[in-house]
Motif scaffolding. Sequence first.
Motif, PDB file in Angstrom:
ATOM      1  N   VAL A 111       0.875  -1.170   0.000  1.00 43.71           N
ATOM      2  CA  VAL A 111       0.000   0.000   0.000  1.00 43.71           C
ATOM      3  C   VAL A 111       0.910   1.216   0.000  1.00 43.71           C
ATOM      4  O   VAL A 111       1.785   1.350   0.862  1.00 43.71           O
ATOM      5  N   PHE A 112       0.705   2.102  -0.961  1.00 42.81           N
ATOM      6  CA  PHE A 112       1.576   3.257  -1.146  1.00 42.81           C
ATOM      7  C   PHE A 112       0.849   4.550  -0.802  1.00 42.81           C
ATOM      8  O   PHE A 112      -0.272   4.791  -1.261  1.00 42.81           O
ATOM      9  N   LEU A 150       4.605   1.112  -9.767  1.00 37.77           N
ATOM     10  CA  LEU A 150       3.827   0.047  -9.119  1.00 37.77           C
ATOM     11  C   LEU A 150       2.931  -0.671 -10.122  1.00 37.77           C
ATOM     12  O   LEU A 150       2.741  -1.889 -10.041  1.00 37.77           O
ATOM     13  N   ALA A 151       2.381   0.090 -11.068  1.00 34.54           N
ATOM     14  CA  ALA A 151       1.563  -0.546 -12.110  1.00 34.54           C
ATOM     15  C   ALA A 151       2.403  -1.535 -12.911  1.00 34.54           C
ATOM     16  O   ALA A 151       1.935  -2.640 -13.252  1.00 34.54           O
ATOM     17  N   GLY A 158       3.667  -9.485 -10.560  1.00 34.92           N
ATOM     18  CA  GLY A 158       2.553  -9.993  -9.769  1.00 34.92           C
ATOM     19  C   GLY A 158       2.283  -9.254  -8.475  1.00 34.92           C
ATOM     20  O   GLY A 158       1.609  -9.786  -7.583  1.00 34.92           O
ATOM     21  N   PHE A 159       2.791  -8.024  -8.360  1.00 38.32           N
ATOM     22  CA  PHE A 159       2.508  -7.256  -7.152  1.00 38.32           C
ATOM     23  C   PHE A 159       1.012  -6.989  -7.032  1.00 38.32           C
ATOM     24  O   PHE A 159       0.329  -6.758  -8.029  1.00 38.32           O
ATOM     25  N   GLY A 160       0.518  -7.007  -5.810  1.00 37.13           N
ATOM     26  CA  GLY A 160      -0.807  -6.483  -5.521  1.00 37.13           C
ATOM     27  C   GLY A 160      -0.612  -5.142  -4.845  1.00 37.13           C
ATOM     28  O   GLY A 160      -0.127  -5.077  -3.709  1.00 37.13           O
ATOM     29  N   ALA A 161      -0.936  -4.052  -5.532  1.00 34.40           N
ATOM     30  CA  ALA A 161      -0.591  -2.716  -5.059  1.00 34.40           C
ATOM     31  C   ALA A 161      -1.813  -1.815  -5.008  1.00 34.40           C
ATOM     32  O   ALA A 161      -2.689  -1.886  -5.873  1.00 34.40           O
ATOM     33  N   ASP A 234      -6.034  -5.054   2.834  1.00 28.95           N
ATOM     34  CA  ASP A 234      -6.851  -6.237   2.566  1.00 28.95           C
ATOM     35  C   ASP A 234      -7.280  -6.320   1.108  1.00 28.95           C
ATOM     36  O   ASP A 234      -7.686  -7.390   0.638  1.00 28.95           O
ATOM     37  N   ALA A 235      -7.214  -5.178   0.396  1.00 27.80           N
ATOM     38  CA  ALA A 235      -7.678  -5.132  -0.996  1.00 27.80           C
ATOM     39  C   ALA A 235      -6.572  -5.401  -2.012  1.00 27.80           C
ATOM     40  O   ALA A 235      -6.839  -5.408  -3.218  1.00 27.80           O
ATOM     41  N   CYS A 236      -5.336  -5.604  -1.542  1.00 31.04           N
ATOM     42  CA  CYS A 236      -4.235  -5.880  -2.473  1.00 31.04           C
ATOM     43  C   CYS A 236      -4.497  -7.194  -3.209  1.00 31.04           C
ATOM     44  O   CYS A 236      -4.677  -8.243  -2.578  1.00 31.04           O
TER      45      CYS A 236
END
Length: 318
Positions: A111-112, A150-151, A158-161, A234-236
């Motif tokens: 989370v950024f 991050l995109a 495979g990052f969830g950002a 939790d939304a990553c």
Amino acid sequence: MKLLVTGGAGYVGSVVAAHLVAAGHSVVVLDDLSTGHADAVPAGSELVVATLRKGAAEVLADGSFDAVLHFAAKSVTGESVVKPGYYWDQNLGESLALFDAMRQSGVRRIVFSSTAATYGNPENTPISESDPTRPVSPYGATKLAIDTSLASYAELHGFGAVSLRYFNVAGAYDGLGERHEPETHLIANVLAVALGQGSEVSLFGTDYPTQDGTCVRDYIHVSDLAAAHLLALDACEPGRHRVYNLGSGSGHSVAEVIEVCREITKHPIPIRTCPRRDGDPSVLVASSEKISRELGWTAKRDLHTMISDAWAFARKTV
């Protein structure tokens, strides 16, 4: 979860870290203390003093971390105009070192703490996530570049950002509040006058096309901001980069903020009227409709609560 909080000795980072500890997470704070304070790191968490370049890979190397919350950054807009290279190095360069350390250690959730300054002078009010991003300062540009990075990491690794974009944070939580040097935020500077640390507040422009002629800005209580970060964690989702604005949808004028500060502090807070500053838009307000719809977040605390909490904190630190 075991979480790394970069910049967790700063104002927003420390409050989020405190909320994470209260929620039962294991928290490690990574901060070089260049602008943060060691005594702001919440009890129950661990502090590692280092830059992201020198410390992130070593901290994450054991593979035990579940996610990162990234707050570490230089964030004074005016300074970024004077030192653009420094801001690109510190914000983008250090962030890329963090992302590469995450990739190597297998940590894929982040989370950024981004900024609504990525939008520059907006075409629409309130600002939505689909509006053009045209930052007008190196600070805003570096934050947008981190969002873009991050995109790419989401697509390629495979990052969830999740990037959270917001304007002005105010208030305090559990003994944690603003201690910037220099202080550039309106509410903190107004309260400083009430504490006798200044003789007057400079009011830049009274002829804007707003209800009272002063600029309108968005404010969020730091605890509401922390709640958004926990929801974003939790939304990553692997392979996806989400962007959410955090805002009130309406904002408050500079004159309104000063008047509420007078009410709460019982101090006259003298004003010195000055000409407009170059580049100050009349209204900067963000919409949080998307995060409300998708994650259920709404700002719960009003301006009076923000200033009351900030005032209680300020009086304790005199």
